[in-house]
Design a protein around this motif. Structure first.
Motif, PDB file in Angstrom:
ATOM      1  N   PRO A  35      45.356-106.462  14.806  1.00  0.00           N
ATOM      2  CA  PRO A  35      46.751-106.149  15.112  1.00  0.00           C
ATOM      3  C   PRO A  35      47.108-106.451  16.575  1.00  0.00           C
ATOM      4  O   PRO A  35      46.267-106.322  17.457  1.00  0.00           O
ATOM      5  CB  PRO A  35      46.853-104.647  14.861  1.00  0.00           C
ATOM      6  CG  PRO A  35      45.705-104.322  13.978  1.00  0.00           C
ATOM      7  CD  PRO A  35      44.616-105.283  14.364  1.00  0.00           C
ATOM      8  N   PHE A  36      48.359-106.841  16.780  1.00  0.00           N
ATOM      9  CA  PHE A  36      48.851-106.988  18.142  1.00  0.00           C
ATOM     10  C   PHE A  36      48.875-105.611  18.786  1.00  0.00           C
ATOM     11  O   PHE A  36      49.085-104.602  18.110  1.00  0.00           O
ATOM     12  CB  PHE A  36      50.241-107.629  18.156  1.00  0.00           C
ATOM     13  CG  PHE A  36      50.196-109.124  17.958  1.00  0.00           C
ATOM     14  CD1 PHE A  36      49.696-109.950  18.954  1.00  0.00           C
ATOM     15  CD2 PHE A  36      50.640-109.705  16.788  1.00  0.00           C
ATOM     16  CE1 PHE A  36      49.637-111.326  18.783  1.00  0.00           C
ATOM     17  CE2 PHE A  36      50.588-111.081  16.604  1.00  0.00           C
ATOM     18  CZ  PHE A  36      50.083-111.892  17.602  1.00  0.00           C
ATOM     19  N   PRO A  37      48.657-105.545  20.106  1.00  0.00           N
ATOM     20  CA  PRO A  37      48.526-104.249  20.785  1.00  0.00           C
ATOM     21  C   PRO A  37      49.678-103.274  20.538  1.00  0.00           C
ATOM     22  O   PRO A  37      49.444-102.090  20.419  1.00  0.00           O
ATOM     23  CB  PRO A  37      48.434-104.622  22.260  1.00  0.00           C
ATOM     24  CG  PRO A  37      47.891-106.013  22.265  1.00  0.00           C
ATOM     25  CD  PRO A  37      48.428-106.673  21.018  1.00  0.00           C
ATOM     26  N   GLN A  38      50.914-103.749  20.450  1.00  0.00           N
ATOM     27  CA  GLN A  38      52.052-102.833  20.301  1.00  0.00           C
ATOM     28  C   GLN A  38      52.351-102.465  18.855  1.00  0.00           C
ATOM     29  O   GLN A  38      53.190-101.597  18.601  1.00  0.00           O
ATOM     30  CB  GLN A  38      53.310-103.482  20.881  1.00  0.00           C
ATOM     31  CG  GLN A  38      53.240-103.780  22.351  1.00  0.00           C
ATOM     32  CD  GLN A  38      54.494-104.507  22.816  1.00  0.00           C
ATOM     33  OE1 GLN A  38      55.104-105.260  22.065  1.00  0.00           O
ATOM     34  NE2 GLN A  38      54.876-104.266  24.059  1.00  0.00           N
ATOM     35  N   ALA A  39      51.710-103.115  17.910  1.00  0.00           N
ATOM     36  CA  ALA A  39      52.118-102.966  16.509  1.00  0.00           C
ATOM     37  C   ALA A  39      52.076-101.517  16.022  1.00  0.00           C
ATOM     38  O   ALA A  39      53.042-101.034  15.418  1.00  0.00           O
ATOM     39  CB  ALA A  39      51.272-103.857  15.611  1.00  0.00           C
ATOM     40  N   ALA A  40      50.984-100.820  16.245  1.00  0.00           N
ATOM     41  CA  ALA A  40      50.861 -99.452  15.732  1.00  0.00           C
ATOM     42  C   ALA A  40      51.924 -98.536  16.337  1.00  0.00           C
ATOM     43  O   ALA A  40      52.560 -97.753  15.628  1.00  0.00           O
ATOM     44  CB  ALA A  40      49.461 -98.908  16.000  1.00  0.00           C
ATOM     45  N   ALA A  41      52.147 -98.631  17.643  1.00  0.00           N
ATOM     46  CA  ALA A  41      53.123 -97.769  18.307  1.00  0.00           C
ATOM     47  C   ALA A  41      54.546 -98.058  17.840  1.00  0.00           C
ATOM     48  O   ALA A  41      55.344 -97.141  17.621  1.00  0.00           O
ATOM     49  CB  ALA A  41      53.019 -97.921  19.828  1.00  0.00           C
ATOM     50  N   VAL A  42      54.860 -99.335  17.668  1.00  0.00           N
ATOM     51  CA  VAL A  42      56.189 -99.735  17.210  1.00  0.00           C
ATOM     52  C   VAL A  42      56.444 -99.197  15.799  1.00  0.00           C
ATOM     53  O   VAL A  42      57.505 -98.654  15.500  1.00  0.00           O
ATOM     54  CB  VAL A  42      56.298-101.277  17.263  1.00  0.00           C
ATOM     55  CG1 VAL A  42      57.374-101.796  16.339  1.00  0.00           C
ATOM     56  CG2 VAL A  42      56.543-101.731  18.690  1.00  0.00           C
ATOM     57  N   LEU A  43      55.451 -99.340  14.922  1.00  0.00           N
ATOM     58  CA  LEU A  43      55.601 -98.840  13.558  1.00  0.00           C
ATOM     59  C   LEU A  43      55.722 -97.323  13.544  1.00  0.00           C
ATOM     60  O   LEU A  43      56.533 -96.763  12.798  1.00  0.00           O
ATOM     61  CB  LEU A  43      54.421 -99.306  12.701  1.00  0.00           C
ATOM     62  CG  LEU A  43      54.469-100.801  12.374  1.00  0.00           C
ATOM     63  CD1 LEU A  43      53.092-101.306  11.981  1.00  0.00           C
ATOM     64  CD2 LEU A  43      55.488-101.083  11.288  1.00  0.00           C
ATOM     65  N   GLN A  44      54.954 -96.636  14.376  1.00  0.00           N
ATOM     66  CA  GLN A  44      55.031 -95.176  14.444  1.00  0.00           C
ATOM     67  C   GLN A  44      56.410 -94.738  14.917  1.00  0.00           C
ATOM     68  O   GLN A  44      56.976 -93.776  14.393  1.00  0.00           O
ATOM     69  CB  GLN A  44      53.936 -94.623  15.368  1.00  0.00           C
ATOM     70  CG  GLN A  44      53.929 -93.110  15.470  1.00  0.00           C
ATOM     71  CD  GLN A  44      53.904 -92.429  14.114  1.00  0.00           C
ATOM     72  OE1 GLN A  44      53.169 -92.818  13.211  1.00  0.00           O
ATOM     73  NE2 GLN A  44      54.738 -91.409  13.937  1.00  0.00           N
TER      74      GLN A  44
END
Length: 178
Positions: A35-44
């Protein structure tokens, strides 16, 4: 039209390869999902606001015999394991030569995802890394945001209505944040 001129979307549909995860051509190996570094935070952030999330992905490796449905499912399961549950997945198994209505830049996967979510395309947004992603959004009547990568052609970025430097910037545009 500035970002404050419209309401936030009720759902955001993401391209998979090159947008949520690093693009590994015809990836059938879940261990290669990165995953791209920001993906999890953006989805959250989206999920915490009650905004539904989904993935729309062209997977021509299926039509070409380079991937099996089980491999695509395993990779998608790994994406979900790393990035949390998505409300909807749409996969186009066709090649460009098939002339199907689902393969981006055609709007079929967006229409199908919206129907499954009970939303209108106008209430959704699409984030992707190439012109076909935002062209599909426009064809469906959804908002598209282009997040260019090294594979994005300059003319695709020039043609896109909304362009962001990264995933967080794309979501900020859609949410009307500075």
């Amino acid at each position: 039209m500035g970002s404050s001129d419209f309401a936030p979307p009720r759902a955001v549909l993401f391209d998979r390869d090159g947008t949520l995860v690093r693009d590994v051509p015809y990836n059938g190996n879940p261990a290669l999902v990165d995953p791209f570094p920001q993906a999890a935070a953006v989805l959250q952030e989206l999920r915490s606001r009650g905004i539904r999330t989904g993935v729309i992905s062209n997977q021509s490796g299926l039509a070409r015999g380079l991937l099996t449905p089980a491999q695509v499912q395993a990779v998608n399961a790994r994406v979900e394991e790393l990035l949390g549950p998505f409300d909807v997945w749409e996969i186009c198994p066709h090649s460009a030569e098939d002339g199907c209505p689902c393969r981006k830049p055609a709007p079929g996967m967006i229409h199908s995802a919206c129907a499954r979510l009970g939303l209108r395309p106008a209430d959704t947004a699409v984030i992707g890394d190439i012109g076909a992603d935002v062209e599909a959004a426009a064809a469906a009547g959804a908002r598209g945001v282009l997040v260019p990568t090294s594979v994005t052609r300059p003319e695709e970025a020039a043609a896109a209505t909304l362009v962001a430097a990264d995933l967080a910037g794309a979501v900020d545009l859609l949410l009307g944040s500075p």
